[in-house]
Design an enzyme around this catalytic site. Structure first.
Site, PDB file in Angstrom:
ATOM      1  N   ASP A  92       0.863  -1.184   0.000  1.00 41.24           N
ATOM      2  CA  ASP A  92       0.000   0.000   0.000  1.00 41.24           C
ATOM      3  C   ASP A  92       0.897   1.231   0.000  1.00 41.24           C
ATOM      4  OD1 ASP A  92      -1.674   2.109   0.513  1.00 41.24           O
ATOM      5  OD2 ASP A  92      -2.807   1.088   2.103  1.00 41.24           O
ATOM      6  N   MET A  93       0.879   1.973  -1.104  1.00 43.88           N
ATOM      7  CA  MET A  93       1.810   3.094  -1.263  1.00 43.88           C
ATOM      8  C   MET A  93       1.447   4.332  -0.433  1.00 43.88           C
ATOM      9  SD  MET A  93       4.329   2.058  -2.929  1.00 43.88           S
ATOM     10  CE  MET A  93       4.716   0.558  -3.821  1.00 43.88           C
ATOM     11  N   ASN A 119       3.276   3.635 -11.867  1.00 46.07           N
ATOM     12  CA  ASN A 119       1.971   3.771 -12.513  1.00 46.07           C
ATOM     13  C   ASN A 119       0.804   3.850 -11.532  1.00 46.07           C
ATOM     14  OD1 ASN A 119      -0.236   3.044 -14.628  1.00 46.07           O
ATOM     15  ND2 ASN A 119      -0.253   1.323 -13.191  1.00 46.07           N
ATOM     16  N   HIS A 120       1.001   3.485 -10.261  1.00 47.83           N
ATOM     17  CA  HIS A 120      -0.130   3.413  -9.320  1.00 47.83           C
ATOM     18  C   HIS A 120      -0.703   4.803  -9.012  1.00 47.83           C
ATOM     19  CE1 HIS A 120       3.476   4.210  -6.916  1.00 47.83           C
ATOM     20  NE2 HIS A 120       2.675   4.851  -6.082  1.00 47.83           N
ATOM     21  N   TYR A 183      -5.695  15.762  -7.706  1.00 49.44           N
ATOM     22  CA  TYR A 183      -5.061  14.841  -8.650  1.00 49.44           C
ATOM     23  C   TYR A 183      -4.095  15.601  -9.555  1.00 49.44           C
ATOM     24  CZ  TYR A 183      -4.789  11.195 -12.294  1.00 49.44           C
ATOM     25  OH  TYR A 183      -4.351  10.256 -13.190  1.00 49.44           O
ATOM     26  N   SER A 184      -4.555  16.735 -10.090  1.00 51.79           N
ATOM     27  CA  SER A 184      -3.739  17.577 -10.961  1.00 51.79           C
ATOM     28  C   SER A 184      -2.486  18.052 -10.225  1.00 51.79           C
ATOM     29  CB  SER A 184      -4.564  18.770 -11.446  1.00 51.79           C
ATOM     30  OG  SER A 184      -3.859  19.504 -12.411  1.00 51.79           O
ATOM     31  N   LEU A 217      -7.668  10.724 -21.447  1.00 54.35           N
ATOM     32  CA  LEU A 217      -8.692   9.869 -20.828  1.00 54.35           C
ATOM     33  C   LEU A 217      -8.576   8.457 -21.398  1.00 54.35           C
ATOM     34  CD1 LEU A 217     -11.189   9.629 -18.958  1.00 54.35           C
ATOM     35  CD2 LEU A 217     -12.604  10.290 -20.914  1.00 54.35           C
ATOM     36  N   ILE A 218      -8.352   7.488 -20.528  1.00 53.35           N
ATOM     37  CA  ILE A 218      -8.177   6.093 -20.937  1.00 53.35           C
ATOM     38  C   ILE A 218      -9.357   5.278 -20.413  1.00 53.35           C
ATOM     39  CG2 ILE A 218      -6.591   4.105 -20.886  1.00 53.35           C
ATOM     40  CD1 ILE A 218      -5.376   6.646 -22.209  1.00 53.35           C
TER      41      ILE A 218
END
Length: 289
Positions: A92-93, A119-120, A183-184, A217-218
């Site tokens: 858990d990061m 990538n997490h 997030y940004s 956006l993925i």
């Protein structure tokens, strides 16, 4: 006055065309055969697809994420796809002690690292700012500080093996967008830290490449869930995004953009921030409470 904007759009188009024409992607999948790779956030979404690509190319892989049961499933699929070696470690990061432990585990299992793929991400709420500073602090730990700790722990082995740091970021780390305040902030922090680190590694002649991956956006399950009804944008496929990341890391590129047109978008926004921001807002659905 549309004239200057038209000229710039035209110039941008010409430059983009030239880049596409001159761009020689000398990616050779055989170079990844036997490469030792640590992939974080590997249990779902883009990270899971990254793991499958490395497995197909015959890499030796360590997977990490929080959920052990899901990691086991991904590990089994990687085995069937052709991974030379595959291990996993649940972590858990949000816990400051985990990054070093994960890197030590990977180095011990694989004998060193050629690629560290960061990538997490923590849960992105994709909502207006509500004043939750505690959440922002937690997200900074998961999305940024743990990346710094993982990279720092891995640098000695990466340097010994002329390895690569591959950092998965986002368009929101180049252009601020609505509903992504915290997030940004974490993605802008990645851009600043790893961009600065790249300069230092080059100046010190330490042969570790830093690839920053700028994604739009993925179509991962979490992204689709978070953005439903809020964004008028079509999502790009996760397996393709993952392949662009793997190829960018192997090519030791400074930055990759997926989809590619995001690069032109960032150039235009840098030149015309106010017009760019007006256009940007039209893609988002704001319905006040």
């Amino acid at each position: 006055n549309m004239k200057p904007i038209g000229q710039v759009l035209c110039a941008t188009g010409v430059v983009a065309g030239l880049i596409a024409f001159l761009w020689k992607d000398d990616f050779n999948p055989e170079n990844l055969s036997g490469a030792r790779v640590l992939v974080t956030g590997a249990s779902a979404g883009i990270g899971e697809q990254i793991a499958y690509h490395y497995a197909r190319f015959g890499a030796e892989i360590v997977l990490t994420a929080r959920r052990e049961a899901v990691l086991q499933k991904v590990m089994k699929k990687c085995q069937t796809l052709g991974a030379k070696k595959i291990f996993y470690i649940p972590a858990d990061m949000s816990s400051p002690s985990e990054p070093e432990k994960v890197v030590q585990f990977a180095v011990q299992k694989l004998g060193g690292l050629d690629y560290l793929v960061l990538n997490h991400v923590g849960t992105n709420r994709f909502q207006e700012w509500t004043g939750d500073v505690g959440y922002t602090r937690w997200l900074m730990q998961v999305n940024f500080l743990s990346y710094v700790a993982l990279a720092t722990a891995a640098l000695p082995t990466l340097e010994k093996n002329r390895g690569a740091l591959v950092v998965v970021s986002s368009l929101t780390g180049k252009m601020p967008t609505p509903f992504t305040t915290s997030y940004s902030a974490t993605k802008f922090a990645l851009d600043g830290f790893f961009g600065s680190l790249r300069h230092e590694l080059i100046m010190q002649k330490r042969n570790v490449s830093v690839t920053l991956c700028i994604l739009g956006l993925i179509d991962t399950a979490s992204a689709m869930e978070n953005t439903r009804g809020k964004v008028h944008l079509s999502a790009s496929p996760a397996p393709e995004a993952a392949l662009a990341i793997v190829r960018g890391g192997a090519a030791r590129a400074h930055e990759i953009f997926y989809p590619r047109w995001l690069q032109q978008l960032c150039c235009l926004w840098a030149l015309f921030p106010s017009s760019g921001n007006q256009v940007l807002r039209t893609f988002y659905n704001y319905s006040s409470p």
